[in-house]
Design a protein around this motif. Structure first.
Motif, short mmCIF file in Angstrom:
data_model
loop_
_atom_site.label_atom_id
_atom_site.label_comp_id
_atom_site.label_asym_id
_atom_site.label_seq_id
_atom_site.Cartn_x
_atom_site.Cartn_y
_atom_site.Cartn_z
N ASP A 65 0.66 -1.04 -0.21
CA ASP A 65 -0.17 0.11 0.46
C ASP A 65 0.79 1.37 0.30
O ASP A 65 1.90 2.13 1.07
CB ASP A 65 -0.57 0.11 0.92
CG ASP A 65 -1.81 1.13 1.16
OD1 ASP A 65 -2.01 1.84 -0.24
OD2 ASP A 65 -2.46 0.96 2.30
N GLY A 66 0.56 2.16 -1.11
CA GLY A 66 1.05 3.48 -1.04
C GLY A 66 2.46 3.64 -2.24
O GLY A 66 3.27 4.35 -2.12
N GLU A 67 3.07 2.21 -2.19
CA GLU A 67 4.57 2.07 -2.31
C GLU A 67 4.41 2.29 -3.94
O GLU A 67 3.33 1.86 -4.94
CB GLU A 67 4.93 0.52 -2.11
CG GLU A 67 5.01 -0.09 -1.22
CD GLU A 67 6.18 1.00 -0.62
OE1 GLU A 67 7.08 1.36 -1.33
OE2 GLU A 67 6.28 0.31 0.36
N GLU A 68 5.50 2.40 -4.66
CA GLU A 68 5.65 3.32 -6.73
C GLU A 68 5.30 1.47 -7.62
O GLU A 68 5.82 0.77 -7.08
CB GLU A 68 6.98 3.86 -6.60
CG GLU A 68 6.50 4.39 -8.33
CD GLU A 68 7.57 4.99 -8.89
OE1 GLU A 68 7.71 5.52 -9.46
OE2 GLU A 68 8.33 5.03 -7.55
N MET A 69 4.64 2.22 -8.15
CA MET A 69 5.03 0.72 -9.03
C MET A 69 4.82 1.20 -9.99
O MET A 69 4.19 2.19 -11.00
CB MET A 69 3.45 -0.36 -9.16
CG MET A 69 3.29 -1.27 -10.60
SD MET A 69 2.10 -2.16 -10.47
CE MET A 69 0.09 -1.20 -10.98
N VAL A 70 5.91 0.87 -11.98
CA VAL A 70 6.08 1.49 -12.94
C VAL A 70 5.65 0.24 -13.73
O VAL A 70 5.84 -0.35 -13.64
CB VAL A 70 7.32 1.76 -12.85
CG1 VAL A 70 7.86 1.80 -14.27
CG2 VAL A 70 7.76 2.63 -12.24
N THR A 71 4.25 1.17 -14.71
CA THR A 71 3.86 -0.28 -15.19
C THR A 71 4.33 -0.07 -17.08
O THR A 71 4.95 1.05 -17.48
CB THR A 71 2.00 -0.26 -15.62
OG1 THR A 71 2.13 1.26 -15.96
CG2 THR A 71 2.01 -0.34 -14.65
N GLY A 72 4.60 -1.21 -17.93
CA GLY A 72 5.04 -1.35 -18.93
C GLY A 72 4.16 -1.63 -20.11
O GLY A 72 3.02 -2.40 -19.86
N ASN A 73 3.93 -1.69 -21.64
CA ASN A 73 2.85 -2.20 -22.43
C ASN A 73 3.95 -2.45 -23.79
O ASN A 73 4.72 -1.57 -24.19
CB ASN A 73 2.30 -1.24 -22.39
CG ASN A 73 1.72 -0.15 -23.18
OD1 ASN A 73 2.31 1.00 -23.66
ND2 ASN A 73 0.88 0.74 -21.96
N PRO A 74 3.32 -3.15 -24.90
CA PRO A 74 4.34 -2.72 -26.02
C PRO A 74 3.84 -1.60 -26.72
O PRO A 74 5.03 -1.41 -27.13
CB PRO A 74 3.19 -3.83 -26.81
CG PRO A 74 2.85 -4.37 -26.11
CD PRO A 74 1.72 -3.50 -24.85
N LYS A 75 3.51 -0.64 -26.33
CA LYS A 75 3.11 0.78 -26.94
C LYS A 75 4.71 1.53 -25.72
O LYS A 75 5.28 2.27 -26.63
CB LYS A 75 1.91 2.21 -26.60
CG LYS A 75 1.15 1.20 -27.15
CD LYS A 75 -0.10 1.72 -27.78
CE LYS A 75 -1.12 1.28 -28.13
NZ LYS A 75 -2.23 2.43 -28.39
N ASN A 76 4.90 1.35 -24.99
CA ASN A 76 6.26 1.77 -23.99
C ASN A 76 6.62 0.83 -23.35
O ASN A 76 6.67 0.05 -22.48
CB ASN A 76 5.77 2.91 -22.95
CG ASN A 76 5.12 3.78 -23.97
OD1 ASN A 76 5.62 4.83 -24.10
ND2 ASN A 76 3.69 3.99 -23.44
N PRO A 77 8.22 -0.43 -24.24
CA PRO A 77 8.60 -1.30 -24.01
C PRO A 77 9.53 -1.41 -22.85
O PRO A 77 9.71 -2.02 -22.02
CB PRO A 77 9.02 -2.33 -24.91
CG PRO A 77 8.82 -0.76 -26.34
CD PRO A 77 7.84 0.10 -25.58
N PHE A 78 10.27 -0.19 -22.88
CA PHE A 78 11.17 0.13 -21.63
C PHE A 78 10.80 0.87 -20.76
O PHE A 78 12.12 1.26 -20.26
CB PHE A 78 12.14 0.32 -23.39
CG PHE A 78 13.20 0.08 -24.01
CD1 PHE A 78 13.28 -1.32 -23.95
CD2 PHE A 78 12.30 0.94 -25.24
CE1 PHE A 78 13.67 -2.08 -25.42
CE2 PHE A 78 12.97 -0.34 -26.87
CZ PHE A 78 13.44 -1.14 -26.60
#
Length: 377
Positions: free
Chosen positions: A199-212
């Motif tokens: 709870d409250g911790e950072e999550m960085v997401t990625g997808n095929p449009k932003n693979p890096f």
């Protein structure tokens, strides 16, 4: 689906048209199975299984493999949280609370102020007197409430513990749903992850449009570390990435101890391009770098910085789903979990030369058996 709806799915009363979500999850945690096999195992229709599989696949709790369907890390964590809660307070008590929000509201109201049935029914947001009466009678049989000498009802210490467990489970489910982009790519071996601490911790997401996106964030994070202040790095490394390897260089060249665990298959995937090969060579030759090989797959991509930070994400690029996530955690409970996990896999790992020697002995033994089969009298 929200956390309350997810909890309802786990505790729903069974009838001929439904099947226990927890039971299906238990099966898929152990092995992959087809919908046909699941329908036979749970004595239900293919349609019922298909509905359950489709719903939880879309949610990220179940995934399809060549051998059938299996549980993801998110599904395994949800199942474990449910099992923990049911073991603590009993499945019947958990079902009693989940089946009707009125019961939770009544218990919360009595926790704040003791009252009689009639008083409760007259309070705002509470149901009719008959509904209140039935809920109180059942709650009393479960020892969640008791009647005082003056005739008022109040929550018992056991009732308080049950409410706390219910709230903790609901909170855990909220975090699982929020962090599913990351958790769905973890192995079921991560089931004991204390997910509420995310709870409250950072999550960085990625997808095929932003693979890096996730890789660039990790490189930035590594660049922010002062190698003179870091004593110990622990990692699970299932693939080679040149940019990440470059970011580790300052730590590798310092006195920071680096304990790296890779799957044994990493030996077959060593970079052959000159710059990448040189990075691997430097790492193998560094006295502060301790590289171990694990005979199977690793359950998560992991970086632990001293006892301060944990970075957890997909175990490999190829295993990541279309939308994936990496979490950055500083919570002590998460750090302790990650260190314990790393140590458990370290105990089952070997140095590269030891692994190669074992592989050679095994291959030699197999070859001898083929050339000189054991003769029986």
């Amino acid at each position: 689906m929200n956390a309350q709806e997810l909890l309802t799915c786990f505790t729903a009363a069974q009838n001929p048209d439904t099947v226990s979500v927890a039971a299906v999850f238990r099966t898929l945690r152990e092995d992959s199975e087809s919908q046909v096999d699941l329908a036979v195992e749970f004595d239900t229709t293919r349609k019922t299984i298909n509905q359950l599989i489709s719903e939880f696949t879309e949610l990220g709790f179940i995934t399809s493999t060549e051998d059938g369907y299996r549980l993801t890390g998110a599904g395994a964590i949800a199942l474990q949280q449910y099992i923990n809660a049911a073991d603590t307070i009993g499945e019947e008590r958990l079902q009693f609370l989940v089946t009707s929000q009125n019961r939770v509201t009544i218990l919360r109201s009595l926790h704040e102020h003791s009252a009689r049935k009639g008083e409760l029914a007259s309070r705002q947001n509470l149901p009719s007197r008959s509904t209140v009466g039935r809920a109180i009678d059942t709650a009393e049989t479960y020892r969640l409430i008791t009647r005082t000498t003056c005739g008022d009802y109040t929550v018992t210490s056991h009732g308080e513990a049950v409410l706390e467990t219910y709230d903790d489970l609901l909170h855990a489910f909220e975090q699982i749903l929020d962090k599913t982009p990351c958790l769905q790519n973890l192995g079921v071996e991560c089931a004991e992850l204390p997910v509420s601490a995310l709870d409250g911790e950072e999550m960085v997401t990625g997808n095929p449009k932003n693979p890096f996106t996730q890789r660039n964030k990790l490189v930035t994070f590594l660049d922010s570390l002062d190698e003179t202040e870091v004593d110990h790095i622990r990692t699970f490394s299932s693939y080679f990435d040149l940019e990440i390897s470059k970011a580790f260089n300052p730590l590798m060249r310092s006195e920071t101890r680096m304990d790296v665990i890779s799957p044994a298959t990493a030996l077959d995937e060593m970079p052959t391009v000159a710059e990448g090969a040189e990075h691997v060579k430097q790492g193998l030759g560094a006295e502060n770098v301790h590289w171990q090989l694990y005979p199977g797959e690793l359950p998560v991509g992991l970086l632990i910085v001293d006892e301060d930070w944990v970075v957890a994400g997909p175990k490999s690029v190829s295993d990541a789903t279309e939308i994936s996530g990496t979490v950055y955690c500083s919570d002590p409970e998460i750090v302790e979990w990650a260190i314990d996990l790393h140590e458990a896999y370290m105990s089952g790992s070997k140095k590269p030369l030891e692994h190669l020697a074992d592989s050679f002995r095994s291959a030699s033994s197999t070859l001898l058996e083929k050339v000189m089969p054991i003769q029986t009298p």
